[in-house]
Design an enzyme around this catalytic site. Structure first.
Site, PDB file in Angstrom:
ATOM      1  N   PHE A 152       0.872  -1.185   0.000  1.00 51.55           N
ATOM      2  CA  PHE A 152       0.000   0.000   0.000  1.00 51.55           C
ATOM      3  C   PHE A 152       0.904   1.229   0.000  1.00 51.55           C
ATOM      4  O   PHE A 152       1.678   1.430   0.933  1.00 51.55           O
ATOM      5  CB  PHE A 152      -0.850  -0.065   1.273  1.00 51.55           C
ATOM      6  CG  PHE A 152      -1.834   1.051   1.458  1.00 51.55           C
ATOM      7  CD1 PHE A 152      -1.534   2.120   2.289  1.00 51.55           C
ATOM      8  CD2 PHE A 152      -3.088   1.000   0.856  1.00 51.55           C
ATOM      9  CE1 PHE A 152      -2.469   3.131   2.499  1.00 51.55           C
ATOM     10  CE2 PHE A 152      -4.016   2.006   1.067  1.00 51.55           C
ATOM     11  CZ  PHE A 152      -3.705   3.072   1.888  1.00 51.55           C
ATOM     12  N   CYS A 153       0.850   2.027  -1.062  1.00 57.70           N
ATOM     13  CA  CYS A 153       1.801   3.148  -1.201  1.00 57.70           C
ATOM     14  C   CYS A 153       1.102   4.496  -1.115  1.00 57.70           C
ATOM     15  O   CYS A 153       0.619   5.018  -2.130  1.00 57.70           O
ATOM     16  CB  CYS A 153       2.540   3.051  -2.528  1.00 57.70           C
ATOM     17  SG  CYS A 153       3.468   1.527  -2.668  1.00 57.70           S
TER      18      CYS A 153
ATOM     19  N   GLU B 156      -1.035   3.427  10.075  1.00 58.80           N
ATOM     20  CA  GLU B 156      -2.459   3.285   9.731  1.00 58.80           C
ATOM     21  C   GLU B 156      -3.314   4.363  10.375  1.00 58.80           C
ATOM     22  O   GLU B 156      -4.435   4.124  10.770  1.00 58.80           O
ATOM     23  CB  GLU B 156      -2.970   1.891  10.116  1.00 58.80           C
ATOM     24  CG  GLU B 156      -2.485   0.843   9.152  1.00 58.80           C
ATOM     25  CD  GLU B 156      -3.378  -0.373   9.101  1.00 58.80           C
ATOM     26  OE1 GLU B 156      -4.589  -0.233   9.342  1.00 58.80           O
ATOM     27  OE2 GLU B 156      -2.862  -1.449   8.817  1.00 58.80           O
TER      28      GLU B 156
END
Lengths: 254, 658
Positions: free
Chosen positions: B218-219, B466
């Site tokens: 996930f970038c 996150e």
């Protein structure tokens, strides 16, 4: 030759669990306790699946005797590679008194019914340590037996079994159909992978009652009492050998 | 029966009021007129807050609200407590979101996963090598661990959120480094494809991702854009022919960055605004394959914890991304990112509850066997308090994790506040629990061999990534304020037609008056919670009532400027977290008592103890939010920080003078 192998799998209290005796000393606590497949049964299943992968046999049938939860154990066998399962339903009092004699009668009946070429069992269960079912099954069927197997191979129409005995290793050749019981070093059971567990959902488990097989489950044994092993007592240090002999005489061991 | 003067906020003089519970017909109108005049001041300021809500929160919300006369009732418990309401739809009864087949299947999955992590995975080795051992990775792939939530027809296990949570719990209790490798891959790495991918994209990518043949990452984060995700500078420019995008930029701290083949990349795409015609940069999401060329990565970062997880910079240099690789809508990338993160949050709470369980077992083992001063140390109060608090924190986290996953599986669409709460709570609880475990174990806890210091190091990042807990607290508070503001907006609408809405208005005034006087407004959890937990239920309701009141007061006082009052927002968020925690354990303990499971009485004790302390915390925070002392404290805190920053460090002269 049917090329069919029957594997017995038993649902036992997991080996890592701390066993506790019920307060009324009638048996051990099983409610809410983690259960899993008997480790020697896992080795038996693994061997059967290996034989199928080597194309030496055609079908692996996993059998378990017990209540509803026995199906979980059969499913684990299916996830490891067994083709189908047979759940012999035994519940309540019958299940409490279910022992090697009754199970071997059931296995013998199924072996005949399924026209099995080979019956593989674990050498013993880790809950009762009886080490009898394999031997009794062979006797009831009047088949040869290769117990405590640490190596199994096919030699023409015979089976070569290397057995672990007190003195070392003994190699025997037995005719088929036969009963083999698995010992620790026979193989290392594979992990049931999650995709295989998913595939196993589609495999069939047949439901059978002992009465259908004409088996009488009455037990000839009665469990009188179950106790925990005695607490280890502290030792006593002595100064001289004479003291030691004196203490041993006191304890009545000399 | 006359309606006495109503005092609305602490800012006005506080007169004790006696308000009749029922207004008889004839006097209703008169009462309403009085109420209208007084209440006008009430709602207008807060309503203003809603109308002026900035784009960051919900740009379309204001316009939507204007069109409706009655706001759609939210089912989220957390959203409703900001309105002083108890919405039990998603919290009572404690969800059981699996059917028999799913439960049976899950029961079969648990033992092999446990066994794998006990026998094959070596967390100490992984930590020392700073990578997951090769044979372990192979085993995980064979095990099917890389595609747990991919549909079965695309090669995955098709697990529901609850089933996924249960397995992730096992991973969390053994090795968080492996947990992040798996989580970065499926919980966020390719979740975008699961949530927003079109059928072609799903068919093309999911099978290999599920088997672990390709890994995903996930970038989003860039050197200058962490919490401020909307400010990213990576660009994706659509070619004139419209068949591909040219991607340029660099991302940092990408988990699996050095291992992945598939990247979910967020970049700014220039787009023409349909209304004004001017070019604007909006974020879009893309599926980028390393094989497109131009994708490189840096060396693995040296970290404090989760060392086994690969973290690296990823560079995109004129990467040609086919137009079919656009994920979701052009310009809709921010929504994609937020949804992905929101969707995976429950997994963190589940994993961390597993971590806590493991660590508590270690602490118990030590405390039960270690003798000092002639007794086993678990007999001493100091240790007992630690053990009890660790247990309660685990109970709350576990209850939150499975409530949220249960809600998601039952089709709930509003759980973002609860998910954020669970992430904040779980990460902080796990840190505290592990810290206390080391303390219980004494010197042993500090030693590598005990295995706890590694867990401590692994856990630190969970409060950061996150969505940092600080940002998430603002998110919880502001989301809640928006919900409360909407309600007051609805009230403002009602005020435009006071006679027609007299009953509603009178009821609202009554409610506020009662709250101000500390009386119950009739809210109760009786009948919802188990009778043995009635006391805790009432504590919760009281706290919710006061919480709703202070939220309203704050909205009235600050209006739209509330978004800048971070000292206030943090404390409001803490209150919401405690309230959700209370209701979650009430729900779970109620179910346990109803089912009569063996641990029911123990759970009752956990629940009651938690509720007593949480209630006190919430009330204390509410009091602080109302007091002038805390206003002064906030001023001081600000001033201290400004001085220190200006000075480049500590300001006070050394006690020795030099």
């Amino acid at each position: 030759m049917s090329g069919r192998v029957l594997v017995g799998v038993k649902r036992v209290i997991d080996y890592a669990v701390k066993i506790r005796v019920k307060p009324d000393n009638s048996s051990v606590v099983t409610d809410g306790v983690k259960h899993s497949m008997n480790p020697f049964c896992e080795i038996a299943v693994e061997e059967a699946v290996k034989l199928k992968e080597k194309k030496l046999i055609k079908e692996v049938v996993a059998v378990s005797c017990g209540p509803q939860q026995a199906q979980e154990t059969i499913r684990t066998a299916l996830a490891m590679g067994a083709d189908r399962g047979i759940h012999v339903e035994v519940t309540g009092k019958d299940y409490e008194t279910l022992g090697p004699l009754q199970v071997s009668k059931i296995m013998a009946a199924l072996a005949k019914k399924e026209d099995a070429q080979l019956v593989i069992l674990g050498k013993q269960a880790i809950d009762d340590d009886c080490n009898q079912t394999g031997q009794m099954t062979a006797a009831l069927l009047d088949w040869p037996q290769g117990t405590f197997a640490s190596e199994v191979s096919f030699d023409g129409d015979k089976i070569k079994v290397v057995r672990e005995i007190d003195g070392g290793l003994e190699t025997i050749k037995i005719k088929t159909p036969a009963v083999v019981t698995a010992d620790l070093r026979l193989n290392t059971p594979r992990y049931a992978t999650l995709p295989n567990i998913m595939k196993a959902k589609k495999k069939k488990i047949a439901n059978v009652k002992p009465a259908d097989l004409g088996v009488d489950l009455t037990s000839r044994l009665e469990v009188v009492r179950v106790d925990e092993p005695p607490q280890r007592q502290a030792g006593v240090k002595v100064e001289t050998v004479d003291d030691l002999v004196g203490k041993l005489k006191e304890a009545g061991t000399v | 029966m006359l309606l006495r003067k109503v005092s609305q906020s602490s800012a006005l003089c506080g007169t004790i009021l006696r308000v009749p519970p029922v207004l008889s017909g004839g006097q209703r109108h008169a009462g309403a007129v009085v109420a209208v005049q007084n209440a006008r001041m009430y709602a207008s300021q807060a309503a203003q807050a809603v109308l002026d809500k900035p784009a960051a929160i919900g740009s379309d919300a204001a316009t939507k609200v204007e069109k409706k006369t009655v706001a759609v009732e939210s089912k989220s418990f957390a959203a409703n407590i900001f309105k002083g309401q108890v919405q039990t739809a998603q919290v009572f009864p404690y969800p059981s979101a699996m059917n028999e087949e799913q439960e049976q299947f899950l029961r079969e999955l648990v033992p092999p996963v446990c066994k794998f992590f006990e026998d094959v995975n070596d967390p100490a080795k992984n930590d020392a090598l700073e990578k997951v051992e090769d044979h372990t990775m192979e085993g995980l792939k064979e095990m099917g661990a890389f595609g747990l939530q991919v549909p079965a027809d695309l090669g995955g296990l098709g697990l529901s959120n609850t089933q996924y949570a249960r397995l992730v719990e096992i991973v969390g209790s053994h090795d968080l480094g492996v947990g992040i490798t798996l989580g970065a891959h499926q919980s966020i790495g390719f979740k975008g494809i699961l949530l927003f991918g079109n059928p072609a994209q799903k068919e093309k990518y999911l099978p290999k991702l599920a088997s672990g043949e390709t890994l995903a990452a996930f970038c989003l984060t860039e050197p200058a854009s962490g919490s401020d995700a909307a400010s990213i500078k990576t660009t994706a420019v659509l070619s004139p022919c419209g068949t591909y995008y040219t991607l340029n930029g660099s991302k940092i701290w990408i988990s699996n960055g050095g291992l992945s083949e598939i990247f979910t990349v967020f970049a700014k795409t220039p787009m023409k605004d349909p209304k004004t015609g001017e070019m604007k940069d909006k974020i879009s999401a893309f599926i980028v394959e390393r094989s497109f060329g131009g994708v490189t990565h840096g060396p693995p970062e040296k970290k404090m914890g989760i060392k086994a997880s690969n973290t690296a910079e990823v560079y995109f240099d004129n990467v040609r991304v086919p137009a079919e690789c656009l994920l979701g809508e052009m310009g809709g990338g921010f929504k994609v990112a937020m949804n992905i993160l929101n969707n995976g949050r429950f997994g963190m709470a589940a994993a961390l509850s597993g971590t806590m369980k493991g660590v508590i077992t270690k602490a118990v083992d030590h405390a039960a066997n270690r003798t000092q001063f002639g007794s086993k140390i678990h007999t001493y109060g100091a240790i007992q308090e630690k053990m009890a608090r660790m247990t309660m924190l685990h109970y709350v986290t576990e209850s939150m994790a499975y409530m949220i996953s249960g809600n998601m599986d039952s089709g709930a669409t509003e759980f973002q506040i609860e998910a954020a709460i669970s992430k904040i709570f779980a990460s902080e609880a796990a840190w505290t629990v592990t810290d206390e475990c080391i303390q219980v174990m004494g010197g042993m806890g500090f030693m590598k061999d005990a295995g706890v210091e590694r867990v401590m190091r692994d856990l630190r990042i969970f409060r950061i990534f996150e969505g940092t807990n600080d940002i998430l607290r603002l998110f919880v508070a502001l989301n809640g304020f928006q919900s409360a503001g909407n309600q007051l907006k609805g009230l403002q609408k009602a005020l435009k037609n006071p006679i027609g809405n007299a009953g509603l208005l009178a009821g609202e005034i009554t409610k506020r008056a009662k709250r101000k006087a500390g009386l119950s407004t009739g809210l109760t959890l009786q009948g919802t919670v188990h009778p043995e937990l009635a006391q805790s239920g009432e504590l919760t309701v009281k706290a919710i009532e006061q919480f709703g009141a202070v939220v309203e007061d704050l909205l009235m006082k600050h209006g739209k400027k509330i978004i800048d009052e971070q000292f206030v927002l943090k404390r409001v968020a803490d209150g919401a977290i405690d309230l959700y925690a209370m209701v979650v354990v009430l729900s779970r303990a109620s179910r346990s008592l109803s089912q009569g499971i063996p641990s029911a009485q123990h759970e009752k004790m956990l629940c009651e103890t938690w509720c007593v302390e949480a209630h006190d915390r919430v009330m204390r925070d509410i009091k602080a939010l109302r007091s002038s002392e805390s206003r002064q404290v906030f001023k001081n805190l600000r001033a201290i920080s400004t001085a220190v920053v200006e000075n480049g460090g500590v300001v006070s002269t050394h006690p020795l003078g030099f």
